[in-house]
Write an enzyme that holds these catalytic residues in place. Structure first.
Site, PDB file in Angstrom:
ATOM      1  N   GLN A   1     -12.765   0.424   0.203  1.00 60.57           N
ATOM      2  CA  GLN A   1     -13.348   1.556  -0.597  1.00 60.57           C
ATOM      3  C   GLN A   1     -14.047   1.074  -1.919  1.00 60.57           C
ATOM      4  O   GLN A   1     -14.978   1.719  -2.478  1.00 60.57           O
ATOM      5  CB  GLN A   1     -11.961   2.333  -1.011  1.00 60.57           C
ATOM      6  CG  GLN A   1     -11.339   3.363   0.169  1.00 60.57           C
ATOM      7  CD  GLN A   1      -9.967   3.401  -0.065  1.00 60.57           C
ATOM      8  OE1 GLN A   1      -9.497   3.086  -0.970  1.00 60.57           O
ATOM      9  NE2 GLN A   1      -9.454   4.004   1.129  1.00 60.57           N
TER      10      GLN A   1
ATOM     11  N   GLY B   1      -4.296  -1.930  -0.843  1.00 57.50           N
ATOM     12  CA  GLY B   1      -3.484  -1.623  -2.000  1.00 57.50           C
ATOM     13  C   GLY B   1      -3.250  -0.135  -2.184  1.00 57.50           C
ATOM     14  O   GLY B   1      -4.081   0.732  -1.491  1.00 57.50           O
TER      15      GLY B   1
ATOM     16  N   SER C   1       0.817  -1.236   0.097  1.00 55.96           N
ATOM     17  CA  SER C   1       0.073  -0.023  -0.055  1.00 55.96           C
ATOM     18  C   SER C   1       0.795   1.342   0.110  1.00 55.96           C
ATOM     19  O   SER C   1       0.417   2.210  -0.393  1.00 55.96           O
ATOM     20  CB  SER C   1      -0.772   0.008   1.248  1.00 55.96           C
ATOM     21  OG  SER C   1      -1.925  -1.032   1.051  1.00 55.96           O
TER      22      SER C   1
ATOM     23  N   ASN D   1      -3.623   2.309   7.554  1.00 52.76           N
ATOM     24  CA  ASN D   1      -2.840   3.109   6.673  1.00 52.76           C
ATOM     25  C   ASN D   1      -3.804   3.323   5.315  1.00 52.76           C
ATOM     26  O   ASN D   1      -3.936   2.661   4.324  1.00 52.76           O
ATOM     27  CB  ASN D   1      -1.615   2.102   6.032  1.00 52.76           C
ATOM     28  CG  ASN D   1      -1.041   2.406   4.959  1.00 52.76           C
ATOM     29  OD1 ASN D   1      -1.041   3.376   4.608  1.00 52.76           O
ATOM     30  ND2 ASN D   1      -0.331   1.222   4.157  1.00 52.76           N
TER      31      ASN D   1
ATOM     32  N   GLY E   1      -2.773   3.491  -4.079  1.00 54.22           N
ATOM     33  CA  GLY E   1      -3.589   4.326  -5.286  1.00 54.22           C
ATOM     34  C   GLY E   1      -4.942   4.910  -4.786  1.00 54.22           C
ATOM     35  O   GLY E   1      -5.448   4.878  -3.783  1.00 54.22           O
TER      36      GLY E   1
ATOM     37  N   HIS F   1      -6.845  -2.161   9.525  1.00 54.88           N
ATOM     38  CA  HIS F   1      -6.139  -3.474   9.061  1.00 54.88           C
ATOM     39  C   HIS F   1      -6.169  -4.768  10.107  1.00 54.88           C
ATOM     40  O   HIS F   1      -5.420  -4.552  11.079  1.00 54.88           O
ATOM     41  CB  HIS F   1      -4.541  -3.073   9.079  1.00 54.88           C
ATOM     42  CG  HIS F   1      -4.384  -2.570   7.662  1.00 54.88           C
ATOM     43  ND1 HIS F   1      -4.235  -3.018   6.513  1.00 54.88           N
ATOM     44  CD2 HIS F   1      -4.469  -1.098   7.244  1.00 54.88           C
ATOM     45  CE1 HIS F   1      -4.212  -2.331   5.443  1.00 54.88           C
ATOM     46  NE2 HIS F   1      -4.330  -1.058   5.934  1.00 54.88           N
TER      47      HIS F   1
ATOM     48  N   GLY G   1      -5.010   6.854   2.761  1.00 53.55           N
ATOM     49  CA  GLY G   1      -4.932   8.318   2.432  1.00 53.55           C
ATOM     50  C   GLY G   1      -6.264   8.743   2.034  1.00 53.55           C
ATOM     51  O   GLY G   1      -6.666   9.980   1.783  1.00 53.55           O
ATOM     52  N   PHE G   2      -7.188   7.590   1.683  1.00 52.38           N
ATOM     53  CA  PHE G   2      -8.541   7.923   0.948  1.00 52.38           C
ATOM     54  C   PHE G   2      -9.617   7.325   1.963  1.00 52.38           C
ATOM     55  O   PHE G   2      -9.204   6.292   2.693  1.00 52.38           O
ATOM     56  CB  PHE G   2      -8.472   7.388  -0.342  1.00 52.38           C
ATOM     57  CG  PHE G   2      -7.987   7.935  -1.292  1.00 52.38           C
ATOM     58  CD1 PHE G   2      -8.523   9.099  -2.225  1.00 52.38           C
ATOM     59  CD2 PHE G   2      -6.715   7.466  -1.687  1.00 52.38           C
ATOM     60  CE1 PHE G   2      -7.699   9.315  -3.053  1.00 52.38           C
ATOM     61  CE2 PHE G   2      -5.720   7.900  -2.551  1.00 52.38           C
ATOM     62  CZ  PHE G   2      -6.209   9.199  -3.327  1.00 52.38           C
TER      63      PHE G   2
ATOM     64  N   CYS H   1      -9.608  -2.136   3.720  1.00 53.20           N
ATOM     65  CA  CYS H   1      -8.701  -1.103   3.274  1.00 53.20           C
ATOM     66  C   CYS H   1      -8.940  -0.537   2.011  1.00 53.20           C
ATOM     67  O   CYS H   1      -9.982   0.016   1.612  1.00 53.20           O
ATOM     68  CB  CYS H   1      -7.167  -1.046   3.117  1.00 53.20           C
ATOM     69  SG  CYS H   1      -6.259   0.257   3.281  1.00 53.20           S
ATOM     70  N   PHE H   2      -8.179  -0.705   0.826  1.00 51.45           N
ATOM     71  CA  PHE H   2      -8.674  -0.378  -0.475  1.00 51.45           C
ATOM     72  C   PHE H   2      -9.972  -1.165  -0.800  1.00 51.45           C
ATOM     73  O   PHE H   2     -10.827  -0.729  -1.596  1.00 51.45           O
ATOM     74  CB  PHE H   2      -7.486  -0.750  -1.359  1.00 51.45           C
ATOM     75  CG  PHE H   2      -7.391  -0.261  -2.904  1.00 51.45           C
ATOM     76  CD1 PHE H   2      -7.510   1.145  -2.683  1.00 51.45           C
ATOM     77  CD2 PHE H   2      -7.674  -0.732  -4.008  1.00 51.45           C
ATOM     78  CE1 PHE H   2      -7.367   1.880  -4.099  1.00 51.45           C
ATOM     79  CE2 PHE H   2      -7.727  -0.192  -5.172  1.00 51.45           C
ATOM     80  CZ  PHE H   2      -7.485   1.069  -5.328  1.00 51.45           C
TER      81      PHE H   2
ATOM     82  N   GLU I   1      -5.565  -7.447  10.066  1.00 49.59           N
ATOM     83  CA  GLU I   1      -4.620  -8.300  10.011  1.00 49.59           C
ATOM     84  C   GLU I   1      -3.423  -8.000  10.831  1.00 49.59           C
ATOM     85  O   GLU I   1      -2.599  -8.699  11.086  1.00 49.59           O
ATOM     86  CB  GLU I   1      -4.254  -8.901   8.473  1.00 49.59           C
ATOM     87  CG  GLU I   1      -3.208  -7.657   7.943  1.00 49.59           C
ATOM     88  CD  GLU I   1      -3.666  -6.363   7.429  1.00 49.59           C
ATOM     89  OE1 GLU I   1      -4.976  -6.162   7.697  1.00 49.59           O
ATOM     90  OE2 GLU I   1      -3.149  -5.754   6.860  1.00 49.59           O
TER      91      GLU I   1
END
Lengths: 385, 1103
Positions: free
Chosen positions: A274, A242, A60, A312, A244, A360, A314-315, A270-271, A362
């Site tokens: 989203q 991940g 990530s 972790n 981006g 997270h 940013g979005f 996380c990703f 995990e």
């Protein structure tokens, strides 16, 4: 003084020979650390006091320059077990005081040697607290690290180069980090479920946590379509973390919608959270400076309990926090929020078996408080049978 | 869940006197708790026997009881106050044990008092070693292999399994009291024997040795919704084997990977859940094998502990405050983070700095004590520092200790250093070990050699090597350019260390540094590594890039604290500093506290408007002054409240142009320098004991003959009576000079006439330049010659009449005027044969200010702080801070009698003689208050020592010749009220001659009798003696008395070493036999004093 001879004098680096140039023109001078050269990325700060090896190897962080707020980094070196992938992903590393001596019974190498070997450009001797405050006030931004000969150019030149580097917003980085070929992580102690895990930048602890619960994890490349995945006859589909901008992740959203439509239990981290947000028709947005640390209080809205979690991101997903809302897949609700700033940290579908968290569970690095989410995924799969 | 509405009043129990292992950190936690509970609208009832605490100030609770913390007294208070709940987790082991005793006796049930913060079963599970072990194994973690033993036989059996060395730990004792490491059978007999004795359940644990392993602590909190957070991880630089209170400790843990740390965290959380601490905090200790990572759970404290105080200061997360709120029903997510105000308390603090705590020892006060550091805590105080790197924090911490030898230094030549010798010496953990390691590493020992000798983690040793390398660079450089100097400063080097390395002066180095524009920046402790904005100004210095502490534009005062606790300078001074902060904030000043003691209330970021957690050295203070002077108006620096530490900086600060508030440095000098003070006294016509200054034995002898033996001798310029002795003839004088001190023109020795049989009087006063407020006149119970800090005293004085008080008042005024005091003044007098001699004067807050404040119900330190900043005593009388009429010397008839008693740490230092002398050795104090002296004294004894004074039984008496006549009366009275008197043959013969029935015990050197008749020591060890009176012989062998006193310490039997003490004790026992003492709160006491004053005013026609 044999063993330590080569260390002597290493802390008196003489002249500062590295520059951290921020896209808003602020320059901080430090010492070359890790590989010498030039690198770019989005500067983000991580507040974990342990776990730099996990952070460095977390996909990530691809294309990000990570600033560690803990002042001493590298004390325990690196070892063969704690990596979250097979390589370091950060594009640059900013620390205050790198360790010169490694001290841990599991260490296989020193951190600096590892950085150098993998060509990671870093900078040390930076007032990382000042930098963190700067990023907090102005938001995550592009930076460049220039060390050795590269640092000798005038600041104005360095700034121009930084301004020419790519932005994180709108970046589709999945193809950089995803596995080229599918692979299998076998279940531990007998297989009870088969999970297809869509690798958007997966951390190795995630399939491990699933394997511990009797899940055989079929990790598949991000470009697999639903047909390819459904051929695995999975009991559940997992969407990983991940790098981006989630706004670019059209393919993953399509795959997830197909999975939900097929009634297969879906879990995202996380990703992946989203992606679920987008699959449900919710918008995502970029946080000013993101959440990166292992001390974040998240409340499970169904129980009121607080878990301390690893973050972790940013979005984030924008969703109504009060009560259920309508989606193309029936009702859904926000299941978790961050108590620091009310950011949505989890989504739960009420009519289909799908849920996700922004943080997270995990852990690696981080606390294990949210471990139960993997059990919840197992439960969903059990119920769906 | 919000606050419970079924609790309207809460009793909080404090921790009693400051002792080793239980110090002012519990004043800090208790004060926080009281503040929070009152802010929540609860009625707070507080019990603490220690008058020097902030928490016992009347304004911190609704009813404050300075009474002994025993189940009996606490029950009386419960019966009177009927609290709904009892919060026992904030007053250390003392409070916890008392609460358990009250529970077991059914008292809590009887009065319907609910225990909150922890239930008895949880406490039991946490503290009972067997139960705790079971829990650890049930959650799948490991304990050290061990055996629980209830007798010496069981201990011997256990060792067959475990093999030596074994660790011995008694159950239910605090600070590791009674524990130790046994390397062989004789050690085992000694340590386990004492441990069985010390444990209230006669239980010790023997366990496999994990000496040398890495040691860690976690501070956790849990709420009633089962939310758990880890507040802080602490790593001990000193590996297993040294008590964590005696270890150099570091936060956060620095040598663990995330996997190892998370494993420890998981186990910690499982433990707090399984033990069932459901609303509050706990501390869990772990050991990790550095070779393979095997982790062992050592123990837990199911309460707020010394480490919690450290963790609170280290992280900015106020554990005690949060614990108090959890106890009354809140959950962590409902409580805001104090520092950010915008985020909740249900998170885990993250640090972007390094905290180092170093212990301070006082072995020099206890000759003969074993300086080896073990699992039995021996340090008396600690300093903490914060830096942006470990070297910076470590060096700041070492200079915060105010012990020159603790600061790293580098000899001129490596050849001077004998590495082999150092490596050998550092194998034994002791107070100077780190300096030895540093020196050996510098002089050529390898890191591996030092690691092998000490087991200190290689990462820490490498950091120390980097400090050494920097020292070499500093020394070798032609000149220090800005880049080098900045690098040196960022590794924590002080200007003074740099000067030492460069053969220059501290001032020169500072000028050079300032000329290069190099100054520290100030960072903020914010709990979150800058992720969120902090609204609380809690700062530390660092040599780094960005300053984030911006001074305000207000009128401001800097208050210098007192640094690490030590014998002679402890919580009493913190009390005065805190009072200054409170009252000056109220008066509109911005108060800025500077201190480095993590145990204190003054270093709570809530106490002052701004807090700088910094060493109290000239350099560190000047930099803060420089910063604060950038904006606003710095009215001045308060130096007279923090004891000798800030006072010692006064002149140097003034020399740098820093304004000093109150008494000027020149005036301080007048009082402190003997010659100048002699002139002040001469001008005022006040007598002092005859004295002289000698630079040789011959001179000393001449002076002694001139002033007359006995004489008091001491090196000049020492504190706390250090090295002071009373000598009775030439041979003792010669012996003293040979043994104790060097004597020459540079190191003269002071020789004073010693006033035998004088009454010693301690006075605290405030002077504003015009008026004197005599705050309190204390009469010592022991004779002159015993350090005032170790002597019990009584206020109001019981044998002084109004005319004597008036003389004291006039003398004190004359001294205050002569010296030029503005603020506080403490004077010690001796009254002998009708002459009032001045012994010494200190133009600063004294150790007795809090006691005087409580006994006279006047906030003395607050009033003095106002005076220092220009208020007049007349103003303060009209505004109510001081009484309208009268003062502490004119307490109205009927005012309750207060007795202060010192608490001595002999139990910690096996083999040290307990005879009181001119050198102070007490660590703390208690107060007893009642209508009569006897009861007040008895209460003070109950509060000071477990068991207090016996009410009946066998009293053993052994008297020096000079004490015999004076002892007849009290010994006779003892006999009359039912004690069986036994004595050694000489004393027995004398007492019989005065018609007192006495049995005889054999002296130690006589050995056991033909039919096995016991010696005195045997009788004591057999438990056949309940009270020991043993006054030392002025001259001659002391061996017999020494054995007796040591046995008394071992058995915990009341032991009296002066006739005056005996007399007071007999009055105490006498009055306790005839009545059951009541309890009174400080608030009631204040009302009483006010009422009595008003009545007296009416009688005097002033009303």
């Amino acid at each position: 003084m044999s063993a330590s001879d080569d260390h002597v004098g290493k802390n008196h680096r003489g002249k500062r020979n590295a520059v951290l140039m921020l896209e808003d023109g602020r320059a901080m001078r430090g010492f070359a650390y890790g590989a010498e050269g030039t690198t770019f990325g989005e500067a983000v700060f991580s507040t974990g006091m342990t776990g730099y090896q996990e952070t460095l190897t977390d996909p990530s962080y691809h294309r990000q320059v990570v600033v560690m707020t803990a002042p001493h980094i590298g004390n325990t070196g690196v070892n063969l077990e704690d990596g979250e992938s097979s390589r370091i992903w950060v594009s640059g590393f900013v620390v205050r005081d790198p360790a010169r001596r490694t001290s841990n019974w599991r260490a296989s190498s020193s951190l600096e040697d590892e950085l150098r070997e993998q060509g990671i450009v870093g900078v040390s001797g930076i007032d990382t607290r000042a930098l963190t405050r700067h990023l907090r006030e102005r938001g995550a931004m592009r930076v460049g690290i220039f060390s050795g000969a590269a640092a000798e150019a005038p600041d104005s030149t360095l700034l121009e180069v930084v301004l020419a580097s790519p932005l994180m917003q709108g970046a589709d980085l999945t193809s950089d980090v995803t596995t080229a070929e599918p692979y299998v992580i076998p279940a531990l102690g007998g297989r009870r479920y088969t999970v297809a895990a869509v690798d958007l930048g997966i951390k190795s602890m995630t399939p491990h946590r699933m394997a511990q619960r009797g899940m055989e994890v079929q990790v598949v490349p991000a470009n697999f379509d639903w047909d390819q995945i459904s051929q695995l006859a999975p009991d559940g589909v997992f969407f990983s973390n991940g790098p981006g901008d989630p706004a670019t992740a059209e393919h993953a959203v399509d795959v997830m919608q197909a999975a939900i439509t097929a009634g297969v239990p879906v879990f995202g981290i996380c990703f992946g959270n989203q992606i679920l947000g987008r699959a449900l028709g919710l918008p995502t947005y970029k946080l000013r400076y993101g959440h990166r640390g292992i001390n974040q209080p998240v409340q499970d809205l169904s129980t009121g309990k607080v878990e301390v979690t690893a973050h972790n991101h940013g979005f984030a997903v924008d969703a109504p926090r009060e009560g259920p809302f309508r989606t193309p897949f029936g009702n859904a609700r926000v299941s978790h929020v961050c108590l620091n700033d009310d950011v949505v940290e989890g989504l739960e579908c009420l009519d289909v078996p799908a849920f996700s968290v922004q943080y997270h569970p995990e852990a690696a690095a981080g606390p294990h408080d949210a471990d139960y989410l993997f059990d919840r995924f197992a439960d969903l799969m059990a119920q769906a049978r | 869940m919000p606050k419970r509405d079924d609790i309207a009043s809460v009793m909080v129990i404090g921790s009693g006197p400051i002792v080793i292992g239980q110090a002012c950190e519990f004043d800090y936690s208790g004060t926080q708790a009281c503040r929070v509970l009152r802010a929540e609208g609860l009625r707070v009832i507080l019990v603490n026997s220690n008058p020097a605490t902030i928490m016992t100030d009347p304004e911190f609770a609704d009813a404050t009881y300075i009474e002994p913390i025993t189940p009996e007294y606490v029950e009386r208070i419960i019966a009177k106050e009927r609290p709904d709940a009892l919060l026992p987790t904030l007053g250390g082991q003392t409070a916890l044990n008392t609460a358990i005793a009250l529970h077991s006796a059914g008292v809590l049930e009887k009065y319907g008092v609910e225990l909150i913060g922890a239930d008895v079963e949880a406490i039991e599970r946490g503290e009972n070693r067997e139960k705790f072990r079971t829990i650890v194994s049930e959650i799948g973690a490991e304990s050290a292999r061990s055996w629980i033993c209830h007798s010496m036989d069981e201990c011997l059996q256990a060792v067959e399994d475990l093999q030596y060395p074994v660790v011995v730990r008694p159950s239910f004792t605090m600070g590791g009291a009674g524990s130790g490491i046994a390397y062989d059978e004789s050690d085992l007999h000694r340590i386990a024997g004492a441990g069985l004795q010390a444990s209230p359940t006669t239980e010790v644990l023997l366990e496999e040795s994990i000496i040398g392993w890495k040691e860690y602590e976690l501070e956790l909190m849990r709420d009633n919704k089962d939310n758990v957070v880890v507040i802080c991880s602490i790593e001990n630089l000193d590996p297993m084997g040294v008590h964590t209170g005696d270890s150099i400790t570091v936060a956060p843990a620095l040598t663990l990977t995330d996997r190892e740390y998370q494993h420890m965290r998981d186990v910690g959380i499982d433990i707090i859940r399984a033990v069932g601490v459901d609303t509050g905090g706990c501390n869990i200790q772990f050991a990790i094998n550095p070779d393979d990572g095997r982790m062992i759970v050592i123990e837990m404290n199911p309460r707020v502990s010394r480490s919690s105080a450290l963790a609170s200061k280290a992280t900015g997360f106020p554990i005690a405050k949060i614990a108090a709120r959890l106890a009354i029903g809140y959950t962590l997510d409902e409580i805001p983070n104090d520092i950010t105000k915008s985020t909740p308390a249900s998170f885990e603090p993250t640090l972007d700095y390094i905290v180092v705590k170093v212990p301070r020892f006082a072995f020099e006060k206890f000759p003969g004590a074993d300086t080896t550091l073990t699992t039995n805590m021996k340090s008396v105080g600690e300093a903490m520092s914060i830096g942006r790197s470990f070297p910076e924090a470590l060096q700041k911490a070492l200079r915060s200790l105010e012990k020159k030898e603790a600061i790293f230094s580098w000899p001129a030549d490596r050849a001077e250093v004998d590495c082999a010798d150092l490596l050998n010496l550092m194998k034994r953990p002791h107070d100077g070990r780190l300096s030895l390691a540093q020196l050996a590493l510098w002089a050529g020992s390898s890191l591996e050699q030092v690691h092998e000798a000490t087991n200190i983690d290689p990462w820490f040793l490498d950091q120390i090597m980097q400090i050494n390398e920097m020292a070499d660079v500093i020394r070798a450089a032609d000149s220090l350019d800005a880049e080098f100097l900045f690098a040196a400063k960022s590794m924590g080097f002080s200007d003074r260390q740099i000067a030492q390395l460069r053969n220059s002066t501290e001032t020169e180095e500072r000028r050079h540094r300032h000329s290069l524009g190099i100054r520290p920046v100030y960072k903020t402790v914010d709990t979150c590594a800058a992720e969120f904005e902090a609204s609380t100004p809690y700062h530390y210095s660092s040599y780094d890039e960005e300053n984030e502490a911006f001074p305000t534009d207000r009128e401001k005062v800097i208050i210098l604290g007192s640094g690490p606790n030590r014998i002679g300078q402890g919580i009493e001074f913190d009390y005065s500093c805190v009072h200054a902060a409170l009252t000056l904030s109220e008066a509109g000043y911005e108060t800025i506290m500077v201190n480095c003691n993590p145990e204190t209330v003054s270093t709570d970021y809530d106490t002052s408007d701004r807090l700088y957690f910094e060493p109290l050295t000239l350099e560190d203070v000047l930099e803060i002054v420089h910063l604060e002077a950038q904006s606003g108006n710095l009215v001045g620096v308060v130096v007279q409240l923090g004891g000798q530490t800030p006072l010692g900086l006064a002149q140097a600060l003034a020399d740098e142009g820093v304004p000093i508030v109150g008494t000027s440095p020149a005036a301080i000098h007048l009082a402190e320098e003997r010659g100048a003070f002699g002139q002040v006294l001469a001008r005022a016509g006040l007598p002092a004991p005859k004295h002289g200054t000698a630079s040789s034995f011959q001179e000393a002898q001449l002076i002694a003959v001139d002033v007359g033996y006995p004489v008091l001798v001491r090196p000049s310029y020492v504190l706390g009576g250090r090295g002071m002795e009373i000598v009775y003839d030439d041979s003792m004088l010669a012996d003293y000079l040979e043994r104790s001190t060097e004597i020459n023109a540079d190191h003269p020795v002071l020789v004073d006439r010693f006033l035998d049989d004088a009454i010693e009087i301690d006075v605290d006063a405030i002077f504003d330049g015009t008026d004197l407020y005599l705050a309190g006149v204390m009469e010592h119970i022991e004779e002159a010659g015993i350090h005032s800090g170790d002597s019990a005293c009584v206020l109001p004085p019981i044998t002084l009449g109004p005319s004597e008080i008036e003389r004291i008042r006039e003398s004190t005024r004359a001294i205050a005027e002569g010296v030029g005091v503005i603020g506080l003044l403490n004077v010690q007098y001796a009254l002998a044969d009708g002459v009032l001699y001045v012994l010494e004067a200190n133009p600063r807050a004294s150790r007795t200010v809090p006691f005087v404040s409580k006994a006279t119900a006047v906030q003395v330190a607050k009033a003095a702080s106002r005076v220092m900043l220009g208020a007049s005593i007349a103003d303060l009388r009209t505004t109510g801070l001081l009484p309208l009429h009268g003062d502490g010397g004119t307490l109205p008839e009927g005012t309750a009698i207060s007795v202060k008693e010192a608490v001595l740490p002999f139990g910690r230092f096996h083999g040290v003689d307990t005879v009181l002398g001119p050198e102070m050795r007490s660590t703390g104090e208690v107060m007893g208050i009642d209508d009569t002296f006897g009861v007040a004294y008895a209460k003070s004894q109950d509060a000071a020592y477990s068991g207090g004074l016996p009410s009946s039984g066998v009293a053993f008496v052994s008297l020096a010749d000079r004490d015999k006549d004076a002892a007849i009366g009290p010994v006779r009275r003892l006999s009359e009220i039912g004690f069986t008197i036994v004595a050694t043959s000489g004393t027995a013969k004398f007492l019989r001659g005065h018609g007192i029935e006495v049995g005889v015990l054999r002296k130690q050197h006589e050995g056991r009798g033909a039919d096995g008749e016991p010696t005195t020591v045997d009788a004591i060890m057999n438990g056949d003696v309940d009270l020991i009176v043993n006054t030392p012989y002025g001259v001659g062998p002391r061996a017999d008395g020494y054995e007796i006193r040591t046995a008394a310490v071992t058995k915990g039997i009341a032991s009296i070493t002066t006739v005056q003490g005996l007399s007071a004790a007999v009055q105490g026992i006498d009055s306790m036999q005839s009545m059951q003492p009541g309890v009174r709160s400080m608030q009631e006491h204040a009302l009483d004093v006010a009422r009595l004053r008003a009545e007296a005013d009416v009688l005097d026609g002033r009303g």
